[in-house]
Scaffold this motif. Sequence first.
Motif, PDB file in Angstrom:
ATOM      1  N   LYS A 199       3.201   6.072  -2.742  1.00 23.53           N
ATOM      2  CA  LYS A 199       4.401   6.775  -3.213  1.00 23.53           C
ATOM      3  C   LYS A 199       4.325   7.032  -4.722  1.00 23.53           C
ATOM      4  O   LYS A 199       4.546   8.160  -5.185  1.00 23.53           O
TER       5      LYS A 199
ATOM      6  N   ARG B 136       0.836  -1.206   0.000  1.00 25.28           N
ATOM      7  CA  ARG B 136       0.000   0.000   0.000  1.00 25.28           C
ATOM      8  C   ARG B 136       0.872   1.257   0.000  1.00 25.28           C
ATOM      9  O   ARG B 136       0.580   2.232  -0.685  1.00 25.28           O
ATOM     10  N   ARG B 137       1.951   1.230   0.769  1.00 26.16           N
ATOM     11  CA  ARG B 137       2.837   2.402   0.847  1.00 26.16           C
ATOM     12  C   ARG B 137       3.481   2.714  -0.498  1.00 26.16           C
ATOM     13  O   ARG B 137       3.634   3.879  -0.866  1.00 26.16           O
ATOM     14  N   THR B 138       3.862   1.678  -1.225  1.00 27.02           N
ATOM     15  CA  THR B 138       4.465   1.900  -2.540  1.00 27.02           C
ATOM     16  C   THR B 138       3.442   2.455  -3.515  1.00 27.02           C
ATOM     17  O   THR B 138       3.765   3.323  -4.332  1.00 27.02           O
TER      18      THR B 138
END
Length: 453
Positions: free
Chosen positions: A437, A432-434
């Motif tokens: 980003k 999810r973080r990627t």
Amino acid sequence: MNMDFNLSISQEQKLIMTQQMQLSVKILQLSSYELQKLVEKETQENPLLEVKYGEENKENTLDYKEIIKYLEFDNYNHSNVVRNEDEEVSPFTFISEKKSLKEYLKEQIRDLNVKDSIRIIADYIVESIDERGYFNEKLENMAKVLKIPVHMIEEALKIVQGLEPDGIGARDLKDCLKIQCRKKGMVDENLYLIIDNHLEDIAENRYNAIAKKLNINVKESQSYGDFIKTLQPKPSRGFYTGEEVNYIIPDAYIKKIDKEYYIIMNDNVTPRLTINNLYKGIINGGEDKEAVDYVKGRLDSATFLIRSIEHRKSTIYKVLEKILCIQREYFDYGEKFLKPMTLREIADSLDMHESTISRAIKDKYIYTERGTIKIKNLFTTGLTSKEGNESLSCLEVKKGIENLINEEDKNNPLSDQNISDILRGKAVNISRRTVAKYREEMGIKSSKGRKRY
């Protein structure tokens, strides 16, 4: 107290960057434009240097063997860059002169039927407009400088604000948007209230807050926001303001000839330096020791500069060779076929340091059949699939994220976790973080900011 003094010898390794080494590193990371500026400066300061461009290079080839006997030089080997001298490199682009914003405004003022005094003040205001197209000066201060009443400046400013492009001469962003609304004939009071008080809410998609404050429904507040987003916050856009550099000089051309790609270094814009033969007479004469020492010092400096430029060119060529080898499908078929490629991968294959590759591609461009490309943009990290194969570049994944967002239900947009789950279902191992980003790098808002009512 026991004070014991001993003399001991220890051996340690240190890397000391000499001035020449620093210059070589600096030249490697310069763009072509910056290199030209450096060469201009060096040729002004060093009388032994002469700069040659284009066809002149063929007639004047520097004889290093002839020069080197006069110098004490560290080993500084560079391989030559091979290019097809018969290959004609045509100019790939022409820089057209942009009309100045201020010139455009003054042309309009000249055509207006107004008093000469007001026209002069309007011209003065135009000269005070900033690069965004705004007029920030205090009217009272301008009145004191020009020794005229404030109302005359107000009258002239109103004339300037009536010119094209819409919004020119505004005092700030809100004023700029309201000028455009008035010129479009908008008289809705809510519209002006939103501009005055809720621009941040529009940016963050907080239409519920706007609706509650103005006692309207959410869909109406969203419609106001949609209209405001069509307005131009920077009225100078599209005009030359003197604040921008609008051309790029490629260091090389990548040309496909008979199914093979060739790297042609752009010698038409990269300066080629030679050394004035005057130095031979001074050194061989030898009568004036001070003059001989000066010339040898200048010769040392000139020769190192020339070799550093050739080293820069050679390094870029080697890097491009490796890129061509890895990214052949990209040059054949386009962005979708760009493979994951890192600085370390190129550095290891060339037996160079990663920092050297980084400097070699910094602010460098190549001209290809697909347009002018920043070399750095060809380097992408890869994402591991569920099968463990690093087969997808971040550009491919970004494209996949963008496609999902374009096809989503705007009433119920996909969260970053939703997108991560969908891509994982397609064997793309992404967190999810990627996703967040990559979405932010593409300038796409979060699901909250994309929601439509």
